[in-house]
Design a protein around this motif. Structure first.
Motif, short mmCIF file in Angstrom:
data_model
loop_
_atom_site.label_atom_id
_atom_site.label_comp_id
_atom_site.label_asym_id
_atom_site.label_seq_id
_atom_site.Cartn_x
_atom_site.Cartn_y
_atom_site.Cartn_z
N VAL A 49 0.84 -1.20 0.00
CA VAL A 49 0.00 0.00 0.00
C VAL A 49 0.87 1.25 0.00
N PHE A 174 -2.86 -3.19 -6.61
CA PHE A 174 -3.38 -2.03 -5.88
C PHE A 174 -3.52 -0.83 -6.81
N TYR A 177 -6.43 -1.66 -9.58
CA TYR A 177 -7.80 -1.69 -9.08
C TYR A 177 -8.09 -0.58 -8.09
N ARG A 178 -7.41 0.56 -8.20
CA ARG A 178 -7.61 1.62 -7.21
C ARG A 178 -9.03 2.18 -7.26
N PHE A 181 -11.32 -0.42 -5.53
CA PHE A 181 -11.25 -0.37 -4.07
C PHE A 181 -12.00 0.84 -3.51
N ARG A 182 -11.96 1.94 -4.24
CA ARG A 182 -12.73 3.12 -3.80
C ARG A 182 -14.22 2.81 -3.80
N PHE A 184 -15.48 -0.07 -3.37
CA PHE A 184 -15.69 -0.99 -2.25
C PHE A 184 -15.94 -0.21 -0.97
N PHE A 185 -15.16 0.85 -0.73
CA PHE A 185 -15.38 1.67 0.46
C PHE A 185 -16.75 2.34 0.41
N SER A 188 -19.23 -0.51 1.34
CA SER A 188 -19.10 -1.06 2.69
C SER A 188 -19.48 -0.05 3.77
#
Length: 406
Positions: A49, A174, A177-178, A181-182, A184-185, A188
């Motif tokens: 990260v 990372f 797929y940035r 992942f955003r 995903f936040f 979630s």
């Protein structure tokens, strides 16, 4: 301070205090246990990260020049590998030149050993055979006690090296797929608006970037101070050994030993007096003292908005939990934790405790002043509304006839 997430306020009010405290303690203990058990997997992910955030500006710059994302990521990782390879090559060359001095070091060591045995015979009334026997005994005991430690260290290092081979792969995914992942936040933490999450992620990104720049600055400062001290003493390869010790400041307890051992041995061979070796150890010990108590807490700690005391405690806790990797990751993780604590109303005092006192107090005073200004504006607005509201006509007076009493 960051604006608190108001969506969490109602939940905090509904939860009893003792249940909240119990849940925090259970979560803390469980989290520490998980971090310790899964350290071989989590440490490479954490470093990935950091490296991904470090390479992100390079990828964005390349993508703005119409380079495809995959190609931009591969080029960024390739540049990082080239830089690390060049540094390793320079270090290898310097070590090779230093290795040429080993025969002289061995010869000098034999002379020192002979002088030591002679002093033992003269002042301690011990024969050379007795001294050698006692030295072998202490050496065997020391090796026996340290065998388990050395084996454990070897196994841990081998496992870490084999795991860190996956770092480029982790960094690649990372960066690739940035955006994923955003999203995903967003999913979630659906109760929090996306604008607040974007502000939080941006703050974390800035904290990590500031930490990396601060760490680089600390290494440069320590390397310069070490080099100046070694140059004053006249030690050969002073700049190389100075910056080598600068990189080794991340190793707890033995970092200063490793950093000062080689120049001290070299000074014994090349200098006329043994006091030069003592001077080398003294200079690097003093620089290490400055680095641990002033340079790192103030430069890196201020970069990540963590006060020096919290930074030192975080370094010790990180070292106990994850060793050398924990020392490197302690400050950025603490800074990220502070950012998250500042966003939760019930935990905001703990974020205040981790921050810099002057900075936090100034922000509190600014917020209080802003509240006073807003209250004054509200009072002025209410007064203007009161003055401008329409007046009631007296009873019995025609609507079109002016009131003479006004």
């Amino acid at each position: 301070m960051n604006r608190p997430l108001q969506s969490l306020t109602n939940k905090d009010k509904e939860t009893p205090a003792y249940l909240k405290l119990a849940s925090i303690l259970v979560s803390l203990i469980s989290g520490v246990y998980i971090l310790f058990v899964l350290r071989e997997t989590l440490i490479p992910l954490a470093f990935s990260v950091l490296l991904a955030i470090l390479l992100h500006p390079v990828c964005v710059w390349l993508e703005h020049r119409r380079v495809p994302r995959i190609a931009a990521i591969l080029l960024s990782i390739l540049v990082l590998i080239i830089v690390i390879s060049i540094l390793l090559y320079v270090v290898t060359l310097q070590i090779g030149s230093f290795a040429e001095e080993l025969p002289r070091i061995t010869e000098k060591a034999e002379i020192i050993l002979d002088q030591t045995l002679t002093m033992g015979e003269r002042y301690l009334s011990l024969s050379r055979s007795q001294q050698v026997t006692e030295a072998k005994k202490y050496l065997v005991d020391m090796l026996t006690e340290g065998r388990a430690f050395l084996l454990n260290t070897l196994v841990t290092t081998t496992g870490a090296i084999s795991t860190f081979i996956l770092l480029p792969l982790y960094v690649f995914f990372f960066l690739l797929y940035r955006d994923f992942f955003r999203r995903f936040f967003y999913k979630s933490i659906a109760a929090v608006p996306n604008e607040d999450l974007n502000a939080l992620l941006k703050k974390i990104y800035e904290v990590i970037q500031s930490y990396l720049s601060g760490l680089f600055l600390v290494i440069i400062i320590v390397g310069i101070l070490n080099s100046i001290g070694l140059l004053i003493l006249g030690v050969p390869h002073a700049i190389f050994f100075g910056f080598l010790a600068g990189f080794l400041i991340l190793i707890p307890y033995i970092g200063i030993l490793i950093g000062s051992l080689f120049p001290a041995l070299l000074s014994i061979v090349t200098m006329d007096s043994y006091w030069y070796a003592v001077g080398v150890i003294g200079v690097m010990s003093f620089v290490q003292f400055l680095e641990g108590n002033f340079i790192t807490p103030n430069i890196v700690g201020s970069k990540v908005s963590v006060n020096p005391m919290a930074a030192i405690v975080a370094l010790f806790l990180g070292g106990q939990l994850w060793g050398l990797s924990g020392l490197i990751l302690a400050l950025p993780v603490t800074a990220i934790l502070k950012v998250i604590l500042d966003t939760i109303p019930s935990l905001e005092p703990y974020g205040f405790l981790l921050g810099e006192p002057v900075h936090e107090i100034e922000e509190d005073k600014a917020e209080e002043l802003q509240k006073i200004v807003e209250q004054k504006e509200v009072h002025k607005k209410r007064y203007r509304n009161y003055r401008n509201r329409p007046r009631k006509k007296p009873e019995g007076q025609p609507a079109n006839q002016p009131n003479k009493n006004i």
